[in-house]
Design a protein around this motif. Structure first.
Motif, PDB file in Angstrom:
ATOM      1  N   PRO A 118      15.040  10.635   6.840  1.00 30.71           N
ATOM      2  CA  PRO A 118      13.931  10.948   7.760  1.00 30.71           C
ATOM      3  C   PRO A 118      14.455  11.331   9.135  1.00 30.71           C
ATOM      4  O   PRO A 118      15.464  10.798   9.609  1.00 30.71           O
ATOM      5  N   THR A 119      13.790  12.278   9.775  1.00 31.99           N
ATOM      6  CA  THR A 119      14.200  12.752  11.089  1.00 31.99           C
ATOM      7  C   THR A 119      12.982  13.195  11.877  1.00 31.99           C
ATOM      8  O   THR A 119      11.940  13.546  11.299  1.00 31.99           O
ATOM      9  N   VAL A 144      17.368  -0.140  -2.176  1.00 30.31           N
ATOM     10  CA  VAL A 144      18.788  -0.369  -2.385  1.00 30.31           C
ATOM     11  C   VAL A 144      19.347   0.767  -3.247  1.00 30.31           C
ATOM     12  O   VAL A 144      18.789   1.083  -4.312  1.00 30.31           O
ATOM     13  N   GLU A 145      20.426   1.386  -2.765  1.00 33.11           N
ATOM     14  CA  GLU A 145      21.041   2.506  -3.473  1.00 33.11           C
ATOM     15  C   GLU A 145      22.543   2.288  -3.548  1.00 33.11           C
ATOM     16  O   GLU A 145      23.141   1.639  -2.680  1.00 33.11           O
ATOM     17  N   ASP A 146      23.123   2.854  -4.579  1.00 30.84           N
ATOM     18  CA  ASP A 146      24.572   2.841  -4.697  1.00 30.84           C
ATOM     19  C   ASP A 146      25.152   3.880  -3.756  1.00 30.84           C
ATOM     20  O   ASP A 146      24.648   5.016  -3.674  1.00 30.84           O
ATOM     21  N   ASP A 153      21.560   9.803  -1.616  1.00 28.94           N
ATOM     22  CA  ASP A 153      21.265  11.166  -1.170  1.00 28.94           C
ATOM     23  C   ASP A 153      21.036  11.151   0.341  1.00 28.94           C
ATOM     24  O   ASP A 153      20.030  10.617   0.818  1.00 28.94           O
ATOM     25  N   TYR A 154      21.986  11.724   1.059  1.00 26.89           N
ATOM     26  CA  TYR A 154      21.882  11.742   2.531  1.00 26.89           C
ATOM     27  C   TYR A 154      21.183  12.999   3.055  1.00 26.89           C
ATOM     28  O   TYR A 154      21.011  13.148   4.253  1.00 26.89           O
TER      29      TYR A 154
END
Length: 729
Positions: A392-393, A380-382, A387-388
């Motif tokens: 994963p890719t 869970v992040e605000d 951080d986008y």
């Protein structure tokens, strides 16, 4: 009686009250029921009932008449026809007729038909088996792939002026040819993957869609050939979405339905079997600026995305909708808005390298036993602090290993005019070089694909689009295309990275090339767990052209054998009177057995008459042995040596009155005298059956009748067997 509005027995509203007894009777409202309404209703109901009664009576009368007819003349007619058919069958089903020359010719033709319509396909495909031409190291497990180009199933657009019987027959013959070829392709070769290279239909672009604007734009209406303009309204009226769906089902009956004939499981170390038919051709969508978006949307909805990337056999296949891409370089680009046609393809090509890397990584993950999809950490992040940049890719970057890439396009890439296609091109073989020259002739226009175009077609793509595709995709090692219908193999220029291209032959026999075919491809590219190739893997692809039967040659063989068969039958007919052979043509039955007309026993006269009797029979011949009889009231003359005539010589007048005992007649009066036909003869070998004697015929008449009878017998039996094979596909 007082009127209804008076104060008498009924008031003004129709209520009826009691009489002098003082008791009130039930009241009825005249609004719902009046004497007039009741009369009208009953009369209407009576008319309807009368009509129903009349119909029922007529139906019953008709049924009674039909039943009476079926019990009387109808039964007799059916029985008579059955007797005639049975009699004719009995005459035919004897050994000397079954084993006669015409029937032997029929058996011969059945074998020929099985060869031409079945066995030759199996033999041709078996000669192309993988182990006949593959050359891999021992222990190799190659992926077997087949390219099918331009099936282009025939429809009313193909031959618009052809009359009704010929057009369906053409469709049936060409469909059967492709079905038989494809069935043998599956049963004998068991390919792991089958790719179609476009032009699945012949008139797919012409069949109106259910939604969207299908009309030709104003600037394109004069582009259509004049021979098509007169059929345009008829096509739009009769051939719409429903017809296109029937054509889709017809395509599926030929290719999809028979897919499992190749087996359920793929070859060793392969990821399963695939059939991919989403690459469109100009006959499916149109070409360039004249592609209609509703037509393309319909095609992609039923066949799949027209631009796609597939990893097969450790090779990356990139399919490009080249007919839509060509709109970006067409002459109409600056005059009308064509962005909707070419922008999706250009966008795909702009992202295709990343798409390739992701597809390769999914394949490697599968072989490593990992999940072949992107996985995200559960945390869970605000949103303001998330951080986008580290999502994963599957795309691990440009340094990731890449598989050899194979480009698939319906329209061949650009080449200089006159670039020869090589010795395997059937339509025009290469021009022989001058004496002393070892290199091939260049330019060789007759052996090359013509660099030209016309309404809804262009033989090769523009050079700009060709270079853009090669550069955008990257690492292209081979190109496969269709559209031309004949084989063509070229090595392109440095600008297109010297890539080798093979234009695949059409599978259909109706595409102007006598010998159809398909392209076989064997892929073997062993890699490590990270996708890096082994040092020994220098060549990863091998190809082979498999040729199918030449159907025109098969039909020519039928024609030659047909003429020879007629000559054989004619020679036999000539020899029948010369060598006293048994004729094949049966003598016509003068009066065949019938259950309608009565058959009586022969008369026996006890007066002073000379009666001729057959020595081997009694004085009365059984009625069942008399196939025919003729009534007569006068003598018929002397009897034949092989027949029997019952008549009176010097007949004396007979006394009137009741017939003597033992006589017979019709009613109370003596019946007419009966004699057996003087042209009959007695057959001792056929259970005492009387048969009409053969009428004396001329030699030419006998020969002509033999030729006609034997030829017709062979023709209809052979055509019936051919129709059976055609119906079976």
């Amino acid at each position: 009686m007082a009127p209804s509005y008076s104060n008498g027995n009924s008031n003004g509203y129709g209520y009826s009250y009691g009489s002098s007894s003082g008791h009130r009777q039930s009241a009825t409202t005249s609004y719902y029921s009046t004497p007039y309404d009741e009369d009208y209703s009953s009369r209407d109901h009576g008319d309807f009932q009368s009509i129903c009664d009349d119909i029922a009576a007529g139906a019953k009368s008709l049924l009674r008449r039909m039943w009476a007819y079926a019990q009387g003349p109808g039964r007799q007619m059916v029985w008579s026809l059955a007797m005639r058919g049975g009699h004719q069958l009995r005459r035919n089903m004897i050994r000397r007729r079954i084993l006669s020359l015409p029937h032997l010719l029929v058996v011969f033709w059945m074998v020929v038909m099985l060869w031409g319509e079945r066995w030759t396909f199996s033999n041709k495909v078996r000669s192309c088996d993988w182990d006949h031409w593959e050359d891999w190291p021992p222990g190799a497990t190659p992926h077997h792939l087949i390219f099918v180009a331009d099936p282009q199933i025939i429809d009313p657009h193909s031959y618009p002026g052809r009359p009704w019987p010929l057009n369906p027959l053409t469709m049936l013959i060409t469909d059967n040819y492709m079905r038989r070829s494809y069935n043998q392709l599956q049963q004998v070769l068991h390919p792991d993957t089958v790719f179609f290279l476009g032009d699945l239909f012949d008139g797919g672009r012409e069949w109106k869609t259910a939604h969207g604007n299908f009309d030709d734009p104003e600037w394109a209406k004069d582009h259509r050939p004049s021979q098509e303009k007169k059929y345009l309204k008829q096509w739009h009226k009769n051939y719409g979405e429903v017809y296109w769906l029937r054509e889709y089902s017809r395509f599926g009956d030929i290719f999809y339905q028979n897919w499992n004939l190749g087996g359920v499981f793929s070859g060793p170390w392969q990821r399963g079997r695939k059939l991919i038919s989403s690459l469109p051709g100009n006959h499916d969508l149109g070409f360039g600026a004249e592609v209609k978006l509703p037509v393309r949307d319909r095609f992609s909805a039923y066949f799949g995305e027209t631009n796609r990337v597939d990893v097969i056999g450790n090779h990356t296949f990139v399919s490009v909708d080249s007919v839509s891409l060509s709109a970006g370089t067409s002459a109409m680009k600056d005059r009308v808005d064509l962005h909707g046609i070419y922008e999706p393809v250009q966008q795909f090509l702009g992202e295709v390298k990343a798409t390739k890397r992701r597809a390769v990584q999914r394949e490697l993950r599968f072989w490593r036993g990992e999940i072949d999809q992107v996985t995200f950490d559960h945390r869970v992040e605000d949103l303001d602090n998330a951080d986008y940049s580290r999502l994963p890719t599957m795309d691990v970057g440009e340094d990731a290993p890449d598989f050899p890439t194979i480009l698939l396009t319906h329209v061949p890439l650009y080449r200089d005019p006159g670039t020869p296609c090589g010795p395997m091109r059937e339509h025009w073989p290469p021009t022989k070089p001058p004496k002393g020259q070892t290199a091939s002739v260049f330019p060789d226009h007759r052996n090359a694909i013509s660099v030209s175009g016309g309404y809804q077609y262009q033989n090769v793509m523009s050079e700009e689009d060709s270079v853009m595709m090669i550069k955008s995709i990257g690492n292209v090692k081979h190109v496969f295309s269709g559209d031309d219908h004949d084989y063509c193999e070229v090595v392109h220029s440095d600008q297109k990275e010297n890539v080798r291209e093979i234009t695949v032959k059409s599978l259909s026999m109706a595409m102007g090339v006598p010998t159809p075919g398909f392209q076989m491809v064997s892929l073997y590219n062993p890699v490590d767990s990270q996708g890096n190739p082994f040092p020994s893997a220098t060549k990863t692809i091998q190809t082979h052209l498999c040729l199918l039967p030449n159907q025109l040659s098969t039909f020519l063989t039928y024609a030659v054998l047909g003429v020879l068969s007629l000559l054989v039958l004619a020679a036999r007919a000539v020899l029948v009177p010369v060598l006293k052979l048994e004729p094949f043509a049966l003598d016509p039955v003068q009066n065949p057995p019938s259950a309608v007309l009565p058959i009586f026993k022969a008369k026996t006269e006890t007066d002073d008459q000379d009666v001729y009797h057959l020595k081997s029979t009694s004085s009365a011949t059984p009625a069942s042995n008399l196939p025919s009889a003729r009534t007569s009231t006068r003598p018929r003359g002397p009897s034949l040596s092989h027949g029997l005539v019952a008549h009176a010589r010097n007949a004396s007048p007979k006394p009137k009155g009741k017939p003597a005992p033992g006589k017979w007649g019709w009613g109370q009066n003596r019946g007419p005298r009966i004699e057996i036909r003087r042209d009959g003869y007695y057959d001792k070998a056929r259970n005492d059956i009387w048969k009409p004697a053969s009428r004396q015929r001329s030699t030419l008449g006998l020969i002509g009748r033999e030729i006609w009878t034997t030829s017709w017998r062979v023709v209809w039996m052979v055509l019936l067997f051919f129709a059976y094979l055609a119906h079976q596909g």
